[in-house]
Structure formats: C-alpha cells, structure tokens
Write a protein that holds these residues in place. Structure first.
Motif, mmCIF file in Angstrom:
data_model
loop_
_atom_site.group_PDB
_atom_site.id
_atom_site.type_symbol
_atom_site.label_atom_id
_atom_site.label_comp_id
_atom_site.label_asym_id
_atom_site.label_seq_id
_atom_site.Cartn_x
_atom_site.Cartn_y
_atom_site.Cartn_z
ATOM 1 N N ALA A 27 34.629 -1.517 24.315
ATOM 2 C CA ALA A 27 33.289 -1.719 23.761
ATOM 3 C C ALA A 27 33.345 -1.490 22.256
ATOM 4 C CB ALA A 27 32.280 -0.769 24.399
ATOM 5 N N ALA A 28 32.437 -2.139 21.538
ATOM 6 C CA ALA A 28 32.335 -1.952 20.093
ATOM 7 C C ALA A 28 30.896 -2.192 19.673
ATOM 8 C CB ALA A 28 33.278 -2.899 19.356
ATOM 9 N N PHE A 29 30.543 -1.612 18.515
ATOM 10 C CA PHE A 29 29.219 -1.817 17.952
ATOM 11 C C PHE A 29 29.384 -2.096 16.470
ATOM 12 C CE2 PHE A 29 25.497 -0.321 15.685
ATOM 13 C CZ PHE A 29 24.492 -0.994 16.345
ATOM 14 N N PRO A 30 28.689 -3.123 15.957
ATOM 15 C CA PRO A 30 27.901 -4.091 16.704
ATOM 16 C C PRO A 30 28.788 -4.943 17.606
ATOM 17 C CG PRO A 30 27.672 -4.418 14.308
ATOM 18 C CD PRO A 30 28.670 -3.345 14.513
ATOM 19 N N GLU A 31 28.196 -5.431 18.681
ATOM 20 C CA GLU A 31 28.935 -6.246 19.629
ATOM 21 C C GLU A 31 29.507 -7.467 18.916
ATOM 22 O OE1 GLU A 31 28.084 -8.459 23.863
ATOM 23 O OE2 GLU A 31 26.960 -6.632 23.395
ATOM 24 N N GLY A 32 30.773 -7.755 19.198
ATOM 25 C CA GLY A 32 31.431 -8.891 18.580
ATOM 26 C C GLY A 32 32.019 -8.604 17.206
ATOM 27 N N SER A 33 31.894 -7.361 16.716
ATOM 28 C CA SER A 33 32.422 -7.040 15.392
ATOM 29 C C SER A 33 33.943 -6.976 15.410
ATOM 30 C CB SER A 33 31.838 -5.709 14.898
ATOM 31 O OG SER A 33 32.101 -4.671 15.821
ATOM 32 N N GLY A 34 34.550 -7.242 14.263
ATOM 33 C CA GLY A 34 35.996 -7.194 14.117
ATOM 34 C C GLY A 34 36.447 -5.851 13.572
ATOM 35 N N PHE A 35 37.756 -5.751 13.289
ATOM 36 C CA PHE A 35 38.319 -4.491 12.802
ATOM 37 C C PHE A 35 37.736 -4.061 11.468
ATOM 38 C CE2 PHE A 35 41.911 -5.574 15.697
ATOM 39 C CZ PHE A 35 41.844 -4.425 16.469
ATOM 40 N N ASP A 36 37.302 -5.001 10.655
ATOM 41 C CA ASP A 36 36.753 -4.656 9.347
ATOM 42 C C ASP A 36 35.261 -4.350 9.377
ATOM 43 O OD1 ASP A 36 39.244 -5.015 8.160
ATOM 44 O OD2 ASP A 36 38.870 -7.150 7.794
ATOM 45 N N SER A 37 34.602 -4.664 10.495
ATOM 46 C CA SER A 37 33.138 -4.547 10.494
ATOM 47 C C SER A 37 32.563 -3.655 11.591
ATOM 48 C CB SER A 37 32.507 -5.937 10.602
ATOM 49 O OG SER A 37 32.938 -6.583 11.789
ATOM 50 N N PHE A 38 33.395 -3.113 12.505
ATOM 51 C CA PHE A 38 32.814 -2.283 13.568
ATOM 52 C C PHE A 38 32.288 -0.965 12.996
ATOM 53 C CE2 PHE A 38 37.260 -0.746 13.751
ATOM 54 C CZ PHE A 38 37.067 0.629 13.756
ATOM 55 N N SER A 39 31.246 -0.444 13.642
ATOM 56 C CA SER A 39 30.754 0.893 13.321
ATOM 57 C C SER A 39 31.366 1.926 14.265
ATOM 58 C CB SER A 39 29.230 0.944 13.410
ATOM 59 O OG SER A 39 28.655 0.153 12.386
ATOM 60 N N TRP A 40 31.569 1.518 15.524
ATOM 61 C CA TRP A 40 32.357 2.325 16.457
ATOM 62 C C TRP A 40 33.070 1.396 17.427
ATOM 63 C CZ3 TRP A 40 31.092 1.681 21.564
ATOM 64 C CH2 TRP A 40 29.760 1.415 21.908
ATOM 65 N N ARG A 41 34.187 1.890 17.971
ATOM 66 C CA ARG A 41 35.008 1.065 18.860
ATOM 67 C C ARG A 41 35.740 1.961 19.853
ATOM 68 N NH1 ARG A 41 40.342 -1.481 19.080
ATOM 69 N NH2 ARG A 41 40.100 -3.647 19.729
ATOM 70 N N ILE A 42 35.764 1.529 21.107
ATOM 71 C CA ILE A 42 36.532 2.196 22.158
ATOM 72 C C ILE A 42 37.501 1.156 22.708
ATOM 73 C CG2 ILE A 42 36.440 3.362 24.408
ATOM 74 C CD1 ILE A 42 33.501 4.100 23.714
ATOM 75 N N SER A 43 38.780 1.512 22.782
ATOM 76 C CA SER A 43 39.778 0.568 23.264
ATOM 77 C C SER A 43 40.861 1.301 24.042
ATOM 78 C CB SER A 43 40.403 -0.191 22.090
ATOM 79 O OG SER A 43 41.062 0.701 21.213
ATOM 80 N N MET A 44 41.661 0.527 24.770
ATOM 81 C CA MET A 44 42.843 1.051 25.452
ATOM 82 C C MET A 44 44.043 0.300 24.923
ATOM 83 S SD MET A 44 42.071 1.860 29.377
ATOM 84 C CE MET A 44 40.517 2.585 29.890
#
Length: 192
Positions: A27-44
C-alpha cells in the motif's frame, strides 16, 4: 479508506534494478504514487543477494525480517544484525546502507514515511486485543507466520501468512485470534 484485505498471492513483484531481489508494494499514499512522490509506503521485498540499498532522502524506514535466517545491515559503517531474535531496525533513508545475507534469501517488510508529512510505528502482536493510537490515520496488520481472524467494526477478516489487513482509523478494539505473530503498522501525521 475502508478496511480491506490484501492477499499476498495478489501482490505484484517487480525486480530490483540491481537484480538482487524483488519488491511488492502492499500500500502507498497517495494511491498510485511513485518512489519520488509517496508520503508513506508499505512493501515486501525478497532479498536474494548481498548489495547496496537504494537511497531515499527525506524518508524514515523500518525494515522487519519476516522470512529467512537474517541479514546484516551496514548503515553508515555501523553493523546491525536482523534475525529471528532481533528482527527489526529503523533507520534513515538518507544513510548509505548495504545488506549481507546471513544464510540464504530473506523476505522483509519495509515501512517508509516521508519526514515532515508522516511518521510510523511498528509492533509485534499476537492473539488478544490491540488499540490504535488516537493519531493514527492509516494502519496495517500483516500476518507473519500463521493465520489470523481479526474483528474490527463488527466485521471478521481472515488472514493467511503474509496477508495484510489495511485499516481505517478507529478507536474500536481490534480483536485478534490465531497462531503466530503479526506486525501492526500505524501511520500518523508528522508534526515536525
């Protein structure tokens, strides 16, 4: 955002540029944001070989070992071993970081928040109840090594290992039953 289950089997794994593993955004916010534009991101991530970590200036990170024997992270010349006894490390994405696998491939959960916008907190939970912080704006419960039933807002959500339940903010108790451990991730605004 409504509570929703994200199945591990549905995650899209993308190869790293250096070929050392793959990553899958949960999941990431905003939805659809990339590595340069996410405010938060959860990944595996599935880490298959030793190598450098990507720099993420302005990002705070927490890396949690979820499968495998472990990894040693060198963060700006200081070594930290992540293994089953000590599976979690928080560090700045500004820091030069390299990883050395202890004994074969691993899978990790990676939580990243952009400093000045959001911050995060992670904790291990087992069967019982959990309560989100009052400042939480988004949360995720990731089943690690067993299946869990989670009841929130009078709804039952069933998770298998590596599935994620994304949660909207609530002051209701999360009722958790199952075996093994899970990780609770809480995202809140960064007042800095």
């Amino acid at each position: 955002m409504k509570d929703r289950v994200i199945r591990n089997r549905d995650l899209v794994r993308v190869p790293w540029r250096n070929g050392g593993g793959t990553t899958a955004e949960v999941a990431a916010f905003p939805e659809g944001s990339g590595f340069d534009s996410f405010s938060w991101r959860i990944s595996m991530a599935d880490v298959a070989s030793d190598g450098p970590f990507s720099l993420f200036p302005g990002i705070d990170r927490t890396l949690i070992l979820v499968e495998g024997d472990g990894i040693e992270l060198d963060v700006e010349g200081i070594a930290y071993q992540l293994d089953r006894a000590s599976p979690k490390l928080s560090f700045s994405g500004d820091n030069i970081t390299t990883g050395h696998l202890l004994s074969g491939p691993i899978r990790d959960l990676n939580v990243m928040t952009r400093r000045g916008r959001f911050r995060h907190r992670t904790r291990f939970v087992e069967s019982g109840v959990a309560l989100l912080s009052e400042d939480t704006v988004a949360a995720a419960l990731v089943a690690l090594d067993g299946s869990f039933d989670v009841t929130v807002h009078s709804m039952l959500h069933s998770l298998q290992a590596m599935d994620t339940l994304m949660l909207e903010p609530t002051q209701d108790l999360l009722q958790i039953s199952g075996s093994g451990r899970a990780i609770l991730v809480e995202i809140e605004p960064d007042p800095a």
